[in-house]
Design a protein around this motif. Structure first.
Motif, PDB file in Angstrom:
ATOM      1  N   GLY A   1      79.370 125.867   1.248  1.00 23.82           N
ATOM      2  CA  GLY A   1      78.667 125.782  -0.042  1.00 23.82           C
ATOM      3  C   GLY A   1      77.183 126.102   0.006  1.00 23.82           C
ATOM      4  N   PRO A   2      76.433 125.633   1.027  1.00 21.02           N
ATOM      5  CA  PRO A   2      74.986 125.875   1.030  1.00 21.02           C
ATOM      6  C   PRO A   2      74.603 127.350   1.106  1.00 21.02           C
ATOM      7  N   VAL A   3      75.494 128.224   1.628  1.00 19.55           N
ATOM      8  CA  VAL A   3      75.122 129.647   1.764  1.00 19.55           C
ATOM      9  C   VAL A   3      75.991 130.556   0.891  1.00 19.55           C
ATOM     10  N   THR A   4      76.791 129.946   0.005  1.00 20.60           N
ATOM     11  CA  THR A   4      77.721 130.745  -0.801  1.00 20.60           C
ATOM     12  C   THR A   4      77.239 130.863  -2.242  1.00 20.60           C
TER      13      THR A   4
ATOM     14  N   ASP B   1      75.776 135.915  16.761  1.00 20.67           N
ATOM     15  CA  ASP B   1      74.660 135.590  17.654  1.00 20.67           C
ATOM     16  C   ASP B   1      74.204 134.153  17.452  1.00 20.67           C
ATOM     17  N   LEU B   2      74.145 133.735  16.191  1.00 18.27           N
ATOM     18  CA  LEU B   2      73.696 132.358  15.912  1.00 18.27           C
ATOM     19  C   LEU B   2      74.697 131.350  16.473  1.00 18.27           C
TER      20      LEU B   2
ATOM     21  N   GLU C   1      74.536 140.275   5.143  1.00 20.78           N
ATOM     22  CA  GLU C   1      73.895 138.961   5.298  1.00 20.78           C
ATOM     23  C   GLU C   1      74.562 138.129   6.391  1.00 20.78           C
ATOM     24  N   TYR C   2      75.877 138.374   6.623  1.00 20.68           N
ATOM     25  CA  TYR C   2      76.594 137.569   7.608  1.00 20.68           C
ATOM     26  C   TYR C   2      76.519 138.143   9.022  1.00 20.68           C
TER      27      TYR C   2
ATOM     28  N   LEU D   1      71.286 130.866   7.376  1.00 23.93           N
ATOM     29  CA  LEU D   1      72.453 130.886   8.251  1.00 23.93           C
ATOM     30  C   LEU D   1      72.252 130.052   9.503  1.00 23.93           C
ATOM     31  N   ARG D   2      71.030 130.019  10.022  1.00 25.20           N
ATOM     32  CA  ARG D   2      70.785 129.250  11.242  1.00 25.20           C
ATOM     33  C   ARG D   2      71.144 127.772  11.024  1.00 25.20           C
ATOM     34  N   SER D   3      70.656 127.200   9.920  1.00 27.41           N
ATOM     35  CA  SER D   3      70.974 125.795   9.633  1.00 27.41           C
ATOM     36  C   SER D   3      72.452 125.619   9.333  1.00 27.41           C
TER      37      SER D   3
END
Ligand code: SF4
Ligand code: SF4
Length: 282
Positions: free
Chosen positions: A205-208, A271-272, A265-266, A235-237
């Motif tokens: 939810g936070p990145v969608t 890597d992360l 964006e993804y 994305l890091r968080s």
């Protein structure tokens, strides 16, 4: 349909709906606008829409495509997966005054973009008895990778209210008011308790991108991102939180490789996720 000789010119702007590699679900969203559809046809002339054309007429329409148009508003569903697609979208761009892509396939490659991370020949051999008959590109790419796009509407499928807003905005000559905040915002608005905070449920939810009304969290399941990336996703968080909530590095990669697999964006996610396993560098 086109104005016949001797007829008064139809003042309504023309609408065309086009399909590339897709399941047709986003086109069906337009047909799902049942209560608004008749009112809409008073304002726009639906000039090309094979999904709602009888089979016989659809053949005729397809055959007559060359030389038709231009269209004032084109809605484009689906991703580019064949050389023929790549040529056809150029033609459609030339005959479209305003071009809007609809859905995850058209805006982010769709689920078929999973081929971008593997060898397409392996898929062909696994799926088709005679793969030599299949002519396909190695990748599935969004429409914007091929032609300029005037507006992108996310979702798998798109939301009918957002679609109506895009068409209404076009008719009114203004920018569509589609807010690009996250699903979290919609959870707050409908009063849903955060399932990650309350239960530790992994949730994208936070990145969608918002648009669905935060359906999944309202029923106690995590968002799996079918509306694609929100504006400037952290994305890091997000990756750190998913790992904290029990997802393996592989699962983190997989959860981002669904309907919006080719979303640029993804791209940093693998890597992360690996970085998270090793611990952030000093
Ligand atoms: S975005 Fe989803 S619903 Fe729309 S055409 Fe693609 S797979 Fe179907
Ligand atoms: S997966 Fe996420 S974006 Fe898709 S319907 Fe569920 S909550 Fe909405």
């Amino acid at each position: 349909m086109a104005t016949e000789p001797g007829q008064a010119r139809d003042p309504r702007p023309t609408l065309a709906v086009w399909k590339f590699a897709s399941c047709d679900g986003c086109q069906l969203t337009l047909l799902d606008c049942e209560d608004e559809l008749l009112g809409l046809t008073e304002r726009v002339r639906i000039d090309h829409f094979l999904e709602m054309t009888p089979a016989e007429g659809a053949d005729r329409e397809h055959a007559r495509l060359d030389g038709r148009g231009p269209y004032d508003l084109s809605l484009v569903e689906g991703s580019i997966t064949t050389a023929e697609d790549a040529e056809r979208i150029q033609h459609i761009r030339r005959i479209s005054r305003y071009l809007v892509t609809i859905g995850a396939c058209a805006t982010a490659g769709g689920i078929q973009a999973l081929r971008n991370f593997a060898d397409v020949e392996d898929f062909l051999a696994a799926v088709y008895a005679q793969p030599e008959y299949i002519a396909t590109l190695e990748t599935s790419t969004p429409i914007s990778a091929h032609v300029p796009v005037d507006f992108e509407l996310r979702g798998c499928p798109i939301d009918r209210r957002q679609l109506l807003e895009v068409i209404t905005a076009y008719l009114a000559g203004r920018k569509p008011q589609i807010s690009n905040h996250s699903v979290c915002f919609e959870c707050k608005r409908r009063g849903t308790t955060c399932i990650t905070v309350a239960h530790g449920t992994p949730c994208l939810g936070p990145v969608t991108h918002a648009g669905c009304g935060a359906i999944c969290p309202a029923y106690g399941r995590g968002c799996y991102g079918c509306f694609g990336p929100s504006s400037k996703p952290n994305l890091r968080s997000m990756v750190a939180q998913l790992r904290h909530d029990g997802m393996s590095e592989r699962d983190v990669q997989r959860v981002f490789r669904t309907f919006n697999a080719a979303s640029p964006e993804y791209a940093p996610v693998p890597d992360l996720a690996a970085e998270e396993r090793q611990g952030p560098s000093a």
